[in-house]
Design a protein around this motif. Structure first.
Motif, mmCIF file in Angstrom:
data_model
loop_
_atom_site.group_PDB
_atom_site.id
_atom_site.type_symbol
_atom_site.label_atom_id
_atom_site.label_comp_id
_atom_site.label_asym_id
_atom_site.label_seq_id
_atom_site.Cartn_x
_atom_site.Cartn_y
_atom_site.Cartn_z
ATOM 1 N N ASP A 26 36.645 -16.728 -2.166
ATOM 2 C CA ASP A 26 36.805 -16.033 -0.888
ATOM 3 C C ASP A 26 37.188 -14.568 -1.077
ATOM 4 O OD1 ASP A 26 36.149 -18.209 0.631
ATOM 5 O OD2 ASP A 26 38.214 -18.958 0.720
ATOM 6 N N VAL A 70 34.126 -12.487 -2.109
ATOM 7 C CA VAL A 70 33.253 -12.091 -0.989
ATOM 8 C C VAL A 70 33.734 -10.771 -0.423
ATOM 9 C CG1 VAL A 70 32.259 -12.794 1.206
ATOM 10 C CG2 VAL A 70 33.068 -14.513 -0.349
ATOM 11 N N ARG A 84 32.544 -8.017 -2.466
ATOM 12 C CA ARG A 84 31.100 -7.796 -2.327
ATOM 13 C C ARG A 84 30.760 -7.055 -1.051
ATOM 14 N NH1 ARG A 84 30.505 -13.323 -4.070
ATOM 15 N NH2 ARG A 84 29.999 -14.089 -2.003
ATOM 16 N N ARG A 85 31.448 -7.462 0.017
ATOM 17 C CA ARG A 85 31.097 -6.943 1.334
ATOM 18 C C ARG A 85 31.227 -5.430 1.376
ATOM 19 N NH1 ARG A 85 31.880 -10.865 5.740
ATOM 20 N NH2 ARG A 85 32.824 -9.270 7.034
ATOM 21 N N LEU A 139 20.356 -7.974 8.782
ATOM 22 C CA LEU A 139 21.215 -9.145 8.626
ATOM 23 C C LEU A 139 22.592 -8.860 8.004
ATOM 24 C CD1 LEU A 139 21.237 -12.157 9.221
ATOM 25 C CD2 LEU A 139 20.297 -12.548 6.952
ATOM 26 N N THR A 176 25.214 -8.022 10.463
ATOM 27 C CA THR A 176 25.749 -9.148 11.224
ATOM 28 C C THR A 176 26.896 -9.806 10.459
ATOM 29 O OG1 THR A 176 23.587 -9.533 12.174
ATOM 30 C CG2 THR A 176 25.144 -11.356 12.286
ATOM 31 N N PHE A 177 26.667 -10.018 9.153
ATOM 32 C CA PHE A 177 27.712 -10.691 8.373
ATOM 33 C C PHE A 177 28.930 -9.808 8.188
ATOM 34 C CE2 PHE A 177 24.030 -13.224 6.565
ATOM 35 C CZ PHE A 177 24.283 -14.290 7.400
ATOM 36 N N TYR A 223 24.814 -14.928 15.921
ATOM 37 C CA TYR A 223 24.754 -16.201 15.181
ATOM 38 C C TYR A 223 23.964 -17.238 15.967
ATOM 39 C CZ TYR A 223 27.921 -14.571 11.605
ATOM 40 O OH TYR A 223 28.460 -13.887 10.561
ATOM 41 N N MET A 268 22.599 -15.375 1.805
ATOM 42 C CA MET A 268 23.445 -14.898 2.894
ATOM 43 C C MET A 268 24.846 -14.632 2.386
ATOM 44 S SD MET A 268 22.207 -16.786 6.349
ATOM 45 C CE MET A 268 21.850 -18.456 5.911
ATOM 46 N N LYS A 269 25.300 -15.518 1.501
ATOM 47 C CA LYS A 269 26.630 -15.298 0.941
ATOM 48 C C LYS A 269 26.634 -14.051 0.075
ATOM 49 C CE LYS A 269 29.174 -19.423 1.035
ATOM 50 N NZ LYS A 269 30.002 -20.335 0.259
ATOM 51 N N ALA A 295 28.012 -12.775 3.680
ATOM 52 C CA ALA A 295 28.483 -13.812 4.593
ATOM 53 C C ALA A 295 29.709 -14.489 4.000
ATOM 54 C CB ALA A 295 27.387 -14.835 4.839
ATOM 55 N N ARG A 296 30.736 -14.642 4.820
ATOM 56 C CA ARG A 296 31.914 -15.382 4.373
ATOM 57 C C ARG A 296 31.652 -16.865 4.573
ATOM 58 N NH1 ARG A 296 35.111 -11.363 7.600
ATOM 59 N NH2 ARG A 296 36.161 -9.999 6.107
ATOM 60 N N ARG A 297 32.525 -17.641 3.964
ATOM 61 C CA ARG A 297 32.466 -19.092 4.138
ATOM 62 C C ARG A 297 32.419 -19.445 5.635
ATOM 63 N NH1 ARG A 297 35.327 -23.075 0.564
ATOM 64 N NH2 ARG A 297 36.256 -21.368 -0.591
ATOM 65 N N ASP A 338 31.418 -17.664 8.109
ATOM 66 C CA ASP A 338 30.177 -17.254 8.782
ATOM 67 C C ASP A 338 29.110 -18.332 8.637
ATOM 68 O OD1 ASP A 338 31.386 -14.830 9.350
ATOM 69 O OD2 ASP A 338 30.692 -13.925 7.480
#
Ligand SMILES: Nc1ncnc2c1ncn2[C@@H]1O[C@H](COP(=O)(O)OP(=O)(O)OP(=O)(O)O)[C@@H](O)[C@H]1O
Ligand SMILES: [Mg+2]
Lengths: 217, 420
Positions: free
Chosen positions: A69, A72, A75-76, A100, A103-104, B15, B321-322, B326-328, B330
């Motif tokens: 976690d 991530v 990375r983001r 995309l 969005t994340f 989403y 996506m991860k 994307a988080r867990r 998401d």
């Protein structure tokens, strides 16, 4: 850095002591025979995977010992990815694929920026197409646009030209060079010596170790 | 980062849109899964509608009788109650003096004597399909005091004149069915007691009642004595309907005990009839409920299976996506929304089908067993539909948990590698 895979009693030393650094605006290519640990290295550098041993610092932050976690979060917004298989989402148009990541990251779509990025990869006229309507080279360009959308500091590409012909591959490398001019750090693995030697620095791996490291002038 | 990029306040919407796109990808599979949910929900909604509607219809029918207690000839009380509600054919009659014996009981607030007779519908006597008309001989003042809501259709008529022998008042359904208006004649073939042949009779319509939503709509009313003489039972009665001054379990029991001493008489509380009529179908309802529960479980397994399949198919995509941020949570949200969309769509479609199909369900139920209540016995209210949709959302919530968790806990490197 080390990364070992455990398979029963067997241990695969995919990366067995690698030590190096990349700077912004620099393009580094990783060469080496199949199974030499290129992908493993790339996964570590892109914070998709954690090293078994050793330390790593991304954009000034130590990522050693972080959980999935926490990785991530690193990375983001910092890392952009390009894969050999492009990996576009088949249900989304070019435009939507490129948007995309926003969005994340919880960001509003920004059509203007999307268009700029698509223009940079030369696919503005294909914005509303679906991936299946594109050629391999075009798909890889979309994947690059997607990676660039969040303005990463580092772009990581595992065999981005592996599924492309020579001419298309060259144009992708041309694009990468352009991007390094803007201060992006890029790390690429490839089997193609000719492409590899277009980078600022060339690293050759063998059996999980750096065999040689050459700086181009 | 680009300073033009702003925080998004509509992430849920994005989403949902992604979820829709994923579901559209396998349209047939999605449609089948939704149909499964729809079927289960349609069953559940119809059942709910049946439970509610049936109780409502029974309560309404019985309340609209106007009286709380009936005195009638001995027999099965529930048969008697249904007979009263739909006018069955096995009529039994009270001895003529029962009314005089009972009517001065001080516990009674009001009482009305009713004579029920069955006439063959005019002109149909020789048809293979015989139809019947229920004729109620009534004492107008006491009958109306029990049912003050009975009104004539605007400008159509009056009750019988005191000396009349051949006047009738029609319930709204009878009038509509036979195309009768005030002033028309009403014909019926009545078999007087002791005769074997029906006698053709002609009556004069003096009034048409407004719709009451009860068995009265299908009834032909005539003066008590006209009816008795037409059927050649000059002293007899079918029912004494009455209201007690105080009505509760205790007064009812006392009253019952008091009059059960009359040999051929039974006292029936309509409250007790209500409960019994409701419990009569309870078994059937339980069986339908069991089938509905199974349908729901099967549909749920279908939903979980579909979503899991689509998660496994998209292993690579989920990894990507991860990788791109994307988080867990998401991924969890995305997969979970897909489940929810399926369940909600299914429940809405199922509810719509149940809504429009309620007429058919009603027919089917009535053809299996006529419960002798008027008004619809399958009543699909917004409440029932609301519960069904809410229930599907809750089930969708649980069905989505496992697949969403599976997807969320996929590790990007492995997923991308496997997903190629
Ligand atoms: N998940 C894993 N489990 C076990 N062993 C693995 C795993 N991933 C990679 N390896 C092993 O690690 C070594 C390095 O693999 P890696 O994928 O990094 O090679 P590569 O240099 O990218 O090869 P290629 O050029 O064929 O892509 C290989 O021997 C491989 O079998
Ligand atoms: Mg590789």
């Amino acid at each position: 850095m080390k990364r070992h895979y455990h398979r029963g009693s067997e241990t695969v030393k995919a990366l067995d002591g690698v030590d190096f650094s990349i700077h912004s605006g620099e393009m580094v290519s990783v060469l080496g025979p199949s199974g030499s640990g290129k992908t493993t290295l790339i996964n570590l550098l892109s914070c998709l995977d954690a090293p078994t041993e050793g330390t790593m610092t991304v954009a000034g932050k130590s990522v050693t010992g972080l959980s999935e976690d926490q990785l991530v979060e690193v990375r983001r917004g910092v890392l952009g990815f390009v894969f050999q298989q492009f990996h576009l989402l088949p249900t989304l148009t070019v435009m939507e694929n490129v948007e995309l990541p926003l969005t994340f990251l919880g960001l509003k779509p920004h059509p203007q920026r999307t268009k700029e990025v698509l223009k940079l990869v030369g696919l503005l006229d294909r914005a509303s197409h679906l991936p299946k309507e594109l050629s391999g080279g075009q798909m890889q360009r979309v994947a690059i646009a997607r990676a660039l959308m969040i303005e990463p500091k580092i772009l990581v590409a595992d065999e981005p030209t592996g599924n492309l012909d020579k001419a298309t591959g060259e144009s992708i490398f041309g694009l990468f060079k352009e991007l390094t001019q803007k201060g992006l750090a890029i790390i690429i693995t490839t089997h193609n010596m000719a492409f590899g030697y277009e980078a600022d620095r060339v690293m050759t791996l063998e059996d999980g170790k750096i065999l040689k490291e050459e700086k181009r002038v | 980062m680009d300073t033009r990029l702003k925080e998004d306040h509509f992430t849920l919407f994005r989403y949902v849109s992604l979820a829709f796109k994923n579901l559209r990808r396998r349209m047939v599979r999605t449609a089948l899964t939704i149909s499964g949910v729809g079927l289960a929900v349609a069953m559940a909604v119809s059942l709910g509608g049946f439970v509610m509607g049936y109780q409502g219809a029974i309560n309404r029918s019985i309340d609209m009788l106007g009286f709380q207690v009936m005195i009638m000839a001995k027999g099965c009380p529930y048969e008697a109650a249904t007979l009263m509600l739909k006018g069955g054919t096995g009529l039994m009659y009270l001895p003529g003096d029962t009314y005089e014996k009972v009517k001065n009981d001080p516990d009674i607030e009001s009482i009305t004597p009713i004579f029920v007779g069955i006439a063959l519908k005019e002109g149909t006597a020789k048809d293979s399909e015989k139809t019947f008309t229920i004729i109620n001989g009534i004492d107008v003042p006491s009958f109306l005091s029990m049912k003050p809501w009975l009104k004539f259709q605007s400008g159509s008529g009056r009750w019988f004149s005191p000396q009349s022998r051949d006047e009738v008042v029609l319930g709204s359904e009878v009038a509509a069915f036979e195309h009768r208006q005030v002033g028309d004649s009403f014909e019926a073939n009545i078999t007087p007691y002791g005769n074997t042949e029906a006698v053709y009779r002609q009556f004069k319509v003096v009034g048409i009642l407004a719709q009451a939503g009860t068995q009265d709509d299908g009834t032909v009313f005539m003066p008590l004595d006209s009816a008795r003489s037409a059927f050649n039972r000059p002293r007899q009665l079918t029912i004494l309907g009455l209201k007690l001054k105080q009505f509760n379990a205790a007064t009812m029991r006392d009253f019952e005990n008091k009059w059960l001493k009359l040999p051929e008489v039974q006292v029936v509380s309509l409250q007790q009839v209500k409960t019994t009529l409701i419990s009569l179908v309870a078994t059937a309802q339980t069986m339908i409920a069991a089938v509905a529960v199974i349908a729901v479980i099967v549909a749920l397994i279908g939903v979980i299976n579909t979503i899991l399949m689509s998660v496994y198919e998209r292993t690579g995509e989920i990894g990507i996506m991860k990788a791109i941020g994307a988080r867990r949570g998401d991924i969890f949200q995305l997969i979970w929304l897909e489940t929810l969309v399926i369940c909600l769509f299914g429940s809405v479609i199922g509810s719509i089908f149940a809504w429009f199909g309620s007429g058919l369900v009603e027919k089917a139920i009535r053809s299996l067993a006529d419960f002798g209540v008027s008004g619809s016995i399958v009543l699909i209210t917004p409440g029932v539909v609301g519960y069904a949709i809410l229930g599907s959302a809750v089930l969708g919530f649980f069905a989505g948990l496992y697949p969403a968790w599976r997807a969320a806990s996929m590790r990007p490197v492995e997923s991308i590698r496997e997903g190629v």
